[in-house]
Design a protein around this motif. Structure first.
Motif, PDB file in Angstrom:
ATOM      1  N   SER A  36      14.603 -15.757   3.712  1.00 18.72           N
ATOM      2  CA  SER A  36      14.836 -14.446   3.112  1.00 18.72           C
ATOM      3  C   SER A  36      13.501 -13.897   2.636  1.00 18.72           C
ATOM      4  N   LEU A  37      13.462 -12.607   2.348  1.00 16.06           N
ATOM      5  CA  LEU A  37      12.222 -12.023   1.862  1.00 16.06           C
ATOM      6  C   LEU A  37      11.815 -12.627   0.527  1.00 16.06           C
ATOM      7  N   ALA A  38      12.798 -13.134  -0.215  1.00 15.67           N
ATOM      8  CA  ALA A  38      12.501 -13.778  -1.501  1.00 15.67           C
ATOM      9  C   ALA A  38      11.605 -14.994  -1.306  1.00 15.67           C
ATOM     10  N   ASP A  39      11.702 -15.630  -0.133  1.00 15.78           N
ATOM     11  CA  ASP A  39      10.856 -16.799   0.143  1.00 15.78           C
ATOM     12  C   ASP A  39       9.384 -16.420   0.264  1.00 15.78           C
ATOM     13  N   LEU A  40       9.113 -15.145   0.485  1.00 19.89           N
ATOM     14  CA  LEU A  40       7.729 -14.678   0.604  1.00 19.89           C
ATOM     15  C   LEU A  40       7.158 -14.201  -0.725  1.00 19.89           C
ATOM     16  N   LYS A  41       8.022 -13.942  -1.682  1.00 19.96           N
ATOM     17  CA  LYS A  41       7.573 -13.387  -2.969  1.00 19.96           C
ATOM     18  C   LYS A  41       6.604 -14.350  -3.646  1.00 19.96           C
ATOM     19  N   GLY A  42       5.429 -13.827  -3.984  1.00 22.25           N
ATOM     20  CA  GLY A  42       4.413 -14.632  -4.645  1.00 22.25           C
ATOM     21  C   GLY A  42       3.578 -15.489  -3.715  1.00 22.25           C
ATOM     22  N   LYS A  43       3.981 -15.606  -2.446  1.00 21.70           N
ATOM     23  CA  LYS A  43       3.223 -16.421  -1.494  1.00 21.70           C
ATOM     24  C   LYS A  43       1.882 -15.747  -1.176  1.00 21.70           C
ATOM     25  N   LYS A  44       0.885 -16.566  -0.939  1.00 22.45           N
ATOM     26  CA  LYS A  44      -0.440 -16.062  -0.558  1.00 22.45           C
ATOM     27  C   LYS A  44      -0.413 -15.747   0.939  1.00 22.45           C
ATOM     28  N   ILE A  45      -0.420 -14.467   1.251  1.00 17.92           N
ATOM     29  CA  ILE A  45      -0.324 -14.005   2.633  1.00 17.92           C
ATOM     30  C   ILE A  45      -1.576 -13.212   2.988  1.00 17.92           C
ATOM     31  N   ARG A  46      -2.203 -13.586   4.101  1.00 16.77           N
ATOM     32  CA  ARG A  46      -3.362 -12.827   4.554  1.00 16.77           C
ATOM     33  C   ARG A  46      -2.926 -11.434   5.003  1.00 16.77           C
ATOM     34  N   ILE A  47      -3.641 -10.432   4.525  1.00 15.51           N
ATOM     35  CA  ILE A  47      -3.351  -9.043   4.870  1.00 15.51           C
ATOM     36  C   ILE A  47      -4.594  -8.419   5.492  1.00 15.51           C
ATOM     37  N   GLY A  48      -4.414  -7.751   6.622  1.00 14.42           N
ATOM     38  CA  GLY A  48      -5.549  -7.120   7.296  1.00 14.42           C
ATOM     39  C   GLY A  48      -5.742  -5.671   6.938  1.00 14.42           C
ATOM     40  N   GLY A  49      -4.806  -5.082   6.194  1.00 12.42           N
ATOM     41  CA  GLY A  49      -4.899  -3.668   5.860  1.00 12.42           C
ATOM     42  C   GLY A  49      -3.881  -2.867   6.644  1.00 12.42           C
ATOM     43  N   GLY A  50      -3.976  -1.554   6.561  1.00  8.59           N
ATOM     44  CA  GLY A  50      -3.005  -0.705   7.242  1.00  8.59           C
ATOM     45  C   GLY A  50      -1.635  -0.826   6.589  1.00  8.59           C
ATOM     46  N   VAL A  51      -0.604  -0.687   7.397  1.00  7.43           N
ATOM     47  CA  VAL A  51       0.758  -0.676   6.859  1.00  7.43           C
ATOM     48  C   VAL A  51       1.171  -2.051   6.333  1.00  7.43           C
TER      49      VAL A  51
END
Length: 346
Positions: A159-174
């Protein structure tokens, strides 16, 4: 005396002939800067194919030299503007604030291949966005997207809750806005650093197209791949060339280069990313990666659809200073992309 003058004239003619021959065979080297690992489709297919097209179109007068890893990808716009290299490519999200308009194609819900999205973005750039001047100092060669962005993670995502607080690499944009809405802990970094960051536990996951399972070897560090139908977003890029370099060429060669660019090159680039996604899935399956293929009625997909409501309006508001009919551009982009995709399926 006559013999002397004949010899002199003959020598002069020979010298002029040699000079003309040397001039006719003179070559111009067009230096392209690229990044991403060698296995990325831009490096294996797109730039090498374009190089062949350019050399053929100019009858060998322009040779393309491809240089790898000249710095952070966000600097490639400046490298070309400053004449350090003649052409390059980069991701719009690496320069937040400058390239707002191409982000139209990144919005969730388009549901088409990278090829269809790339062609649509090129056409809309030409019709709606060009006069806004976001690419001032550059001449566009192509607009393109990668395939649908999916979730590559160390732990399973149910679920999206599993991603909450996780360190996720973001490249920018949307990706940035999606990450904010989910509540992740964003970690900014170029794509080339993702493998190392996941291997060292610096990040817990990344939003990227499936091609990176192979190209970035994510099969080794991301044992879970969560696939949403149509993906979470698309990433937008441009390929560009120094306009002063073009001006210094013989006009027929400059025209020849542009004749093998534009929509033709955009389609090639998108198609290459699509094929690379297929290879990414194959690599993931072969490596034993757990692939969770979600359907439209999956709970996580329903969550995501709720999460992204209002993003179109947010993008339209974000480009209100650009002097374009953003809503009409977004609608036309989606219409072109979906019609192109439908024709591909026929």
């Amino acid at each position: 005396m006559k013999t002397f003058f004949k010899s002199l004239v003959g020598a002069a003619a020979l010298t002029l002939g040699m000079a003309a021959s040397a001039s006719a065979s003179a070559e111009t080297t067009l230096v392209v800067g690229t990044w991403q690992p060698p296995g990325n489709p831009m490096n294996t297919i797109v730039w090498p194919t374009w190089a062949e097209w350019v050399e053929e179109a100019t009858e060998g007068r322009v040779k393309v030299k491809i240089e790898q890893d000249l710095g952070h990808p966000k600097t490639y716009f400046q490298l070309v503007e400053d004449g350090v290299i003649n052409a390059g490519w980069s991701y719009h999200g690496y320069v937040p604030g400058r390239f707002k308009l191409p982000i139209a194609v990144e919005q969730p819900g388009l549901g088409v291949s990278a090829e269809a999205a790339s062609v649509a973005l090129w056409r809309v750039q030409e019709k709606y966005f060009a006069d806004a001047g976001e690419f001032e100092g550059l001449t566009l060669l192509a607009m393109l997207t990668h395939g649908p962005g999916q979730i590559h993670s160390i732990d399973p995502i149910n679920s999206l809750a599993d991603l909450k607080g996780k360190k996720i690499r973001i490249g920018g944009g949307v990706q940035t806005e999606i990450g904010e809405r989910i509540g992740i802990t964003p970690v900014a970094a170029p794509g080339s650093k993702v493998y190392e960051m996941m291997q060292q536990g610096v990040i817990d996951g990344v939003f990227m197209p499936v091609t990176e399972q192979k190209a970035l070897r994510l099969t080794e560090v991301a044992p879970n791949l969560t696939v949403l139908p149509g993906g979470m977003y698309l990433g937008s890029f441009s390929m560009f060339i120094d306009p002063y370099f073009l001006e210094e060429l013989d006009p027929k060669d400059a025209e020849a280069i542009m004749s093998v660019s534009g929509e033709k090159l955009s389609a090639l680039a998108g198609r290459a990313w699509d094929e690379a996604d297929k290879e990414g899935f194959e690599a993931a399956r072969a490596a034993g990666v757990t692939i969770k293929n979600l359907t439209a009625d999956s709970a996580l997909v329903q969550e995501f659809n709720e999460l992204i409501k209002g993003m179109d309006d947010a993008w339209i508001e974000s480009v209100s200073d650009r002097g374009v009919d953003a809503r009409a551009a977004l609608e036309e982009l989606r219409s072109i992309a979906r019609e192109y995709e439908a024709q591909k399926q026929e």
